[in-house]
Design a protein around this motif. Structure first.
Motif, PDB file in Angstrom:
ATOM      1  N   ALA A  95      82.652  82.534  71.595  1.00 41.20           N
ATOM      2  CA  ALA A  95      82.352  83.084  72.912  1.00 41.20           C
ATOM      3  C   ALA A  95      81.656  84.428  72.745  1.00 41.20           C
ATOM      4  O   ALA A  95      81.748  85.066  71.694  1.00 41.20           O
ATOM      5  CB  ALA A  95      83.648  83.262  73.708  1.00 41.20           C
ATOM      6  N   SER A  96      80.945  84.814  73.774  1.00 40.75           N
ATOM      7  CA  SER A  96      80.293  86.115  73.783  1.00 40.75           C
ATOM      8  C   SER A  96      80.346  86.650  75.203  1.00 40.75           C
ATOM      9  O   SER A  96      80.224  85.870  76.158  1.00 40.75           O
ATOM     10  CB  SER A  96      78.830  85.981  73.335  1.00 40.75           C
ATOM     11  N   PRO A  97      80.538  87.950  75.375  1.00 39.33           N
ATOM     12  CA  PRO A  97      80.551  88.481  76.737  1.00 39.33           C
ATOM     13  C   PRO A  97      79.167  88.439  77.378  1.00 39.33           C
ATOM     14  O   PRO A  97      79.025  88.587  78.584  1.00 39.33           O
ATOM     15  CB  PRO A  97      81.014  89.936  76.543  1.00 39.33           C
ATOM     16  N   THR A 130      85.344  78.161  71.419  1.00 39.17           N
ATOM     17  CA  THR A 130      86.568  77.863  70.674  1.00 39.17           C
ATOM     18  C   THR A 130      87.731  78.634  71.294  1.00 39.17           C
ATOM     19  O   THR A 130      87.598  79.813  71.626  1.00 39.17           O
ATOM     20  CB  THR A 130      86.445  78.266  69.199  1.00 39.17           C
TER      21      THR A 130
END
Lengths: 293, 135
Positions: A95-97, A130
């Motif tokens: 994930a990434s912001p 994930t």
């Protein structure tokens, strides 16, 4: 669990007569679980040959991406199952912001870098971040954890029955740290690799190359082996070879690695450099004394 | 023992290389590391102390306002940062292991990730003024 290396090179594909034995394709490992389920770890250019090897009637597989650097996703648009309508592909990644996994991958699978867009892929593709906790794919329990590299990057651990595989292809656990002196819980990636049947780990640099590459996100040979020793992995495959390293150079590094491993108290056969096409049946049964203590 | 999150591992690695005194707490407020420079300020190395639970570490070294009154734990910058996910700053006195008092300034900031808070870092440096705690 059956493991096959489809791409062992780091950074950029490096085909040619000087890399023919260890291979020039970038990161991809194929996993066949005990029930026949298929996973691909990373989608570097090695995934192209994995795709060619798969039967057309394949209906479902999972791709676990460690991160989105090009050498880990470049093969996605050349992966044959992605162009079959009957195939369901689940792509997992960090994930990434900043943006969703789909949107970040679409920056590559879109014009002008790609002739097709994600939405045009004939397969049924989905993208999943994930989870922080363990999840299941078929008979396997999967764990992902952030590891020291540049940008959001994961390592994976796959447990299937008695077999366990730790896959940490891009990893610099020694950045600002002394692996030999740190407590275990302060070592990046330690929990993923602990007592794994097989550890596939970054070993990009020779020891004399590392000082010029501190902070680039990769391990020296000695750091990779120190990490393997601390984690207690039964067998270690050094991976993500530097594109400048020829087969002859890698042969020499392999000799150094085994010598170093023996100095750490292990058996030489428990460490090797990954070669494209190599396969491993897990669990491996290396005598207990082969593990460094 | 469970694996520390990568963000805390990298924070500790960075702090270990700094001469700026710095503290690190996890998302539960447990003091999990401070560096050598902070150890010099406090008169005790982290390795001598080990991890310290929330509430407990707040009283180990003072902290005291300009009048010598204890500052409530909830108002310490590190606690504000980890509980409220925002930076915080304050001046206060700390008591070293030898008993001497030192006025310091402290700035704390949260460590936020895609999966939420991992903890907070506070950096300290000697304050030249005698101002009391402020935020």
């Amino acid at each position: 669990m059956r493991v096959k290396l489809w791409g062992t090179r780091g950074s950029v594909p490096s085909p040619g007569p000087e890399t023919i034995r260890y291979g020039g394709n970038t990161s991809c490992v194929g996993i066949t679980l005990s029930d026949g389920s298929l996973l691909a770890l990373d989608a570097g250019t090695g995934i192209r040959n994995l795709g060619i090897s798969l039967p057309p009637e394949l209906t479902r597989l999972h791709i676990l991406l460690t991160h989105l650097h090009l050498d880990h996703i470049q093969g996605l648009v050349f992966f044959a199952p992605a162009f079959r309508a009957q195939t369901e592909i689940v792509i997992w990644g960090p994930a990434s912001p900043e943006a969703s996994l789909r949107d970040r991958i679409a920056r590559y699978i879109s014009a002008p870098l790609s002739p097709v867009e994600v939405r045009e892929l004939p397969c049924d593709v989905s993208f999943r971040h994930t989870p922080e906790t363990e999840w299941e794919i078929g008979p396997a329990r999967i764990r992902a954890a952030s590891v020291a590299h540049r940008g959001p990057t994961l390592g994976y651990r796959i447990d299937d029955g008695e077999s366990s595989l730790a896959y940490i292809p891009d990893h610099e656990p020694a950045l600002g740290a002394d692996i030999d002196a740190l407590e275990e819980d302060w070592i990046s990636g330690f929990a993923l690799a602990r007592d794994a049947s097989l550890l596939i780990h970054d070993g990009q640099y020779a020891d004399d190359e590392y000082p010029d590459h501190i902070g680039w996100g990769h391990s020296s040979l000695s750091h990779a082996l120190s990490f393997a020793r601390r984690s207690g992995a039964e067998r270690t495959v050094l991976f993500h070879h530097d594109p400048l390293h020829s087969d002859e150079r890698l042969d020499r590094l392999g000799v150094e690695a085994r010598k170093h491993w023996v100095e750490l108290g292990g058996k030489a056969e428990a460490v090797e450099l990954g070669s494209e096409g190599s396969t491993y049946e897990l669990p491996v049964r290396v005598p207990a004394t082969a593990k460094a203590t | 023992m469970s694996q520390r999150p990568l963000e805390l591992i990298l924070a500790r690695n960075l702090m270990s290389a700094l001469s700026t005194p710095a503290f690190l707490v996890d998302e539960g407020g447990v003091l999990i590391f401070y560096n050598e420079a902070a150890g010099m300020l406090l008169g005790k190395r982290f390795e001598e102390l080990g991890t310290v639970g929330p509430e407990e570490w707040g009283s180990l070294f003072g902290p005291l306002d300009a009048d010598g009154k204890p500052i409530p734990y909830d108002e310490l910058p590190l606690v504000v940062a980890v509980r409220n996910d925002r930076p915080a700053h304050a001046n206060f006195k700390i008591r070293s292991a030898s008993g001497s008092l030192q006025m310091v300034e402290a700035s704390a900031f949260p460590i936020l990730t895609a999966h939420g808070s991992r903890g907070a870092i506070a950096v300290f440096w000697p304050a030249s003024s005698n101002g009391g705690a402020h935020r």
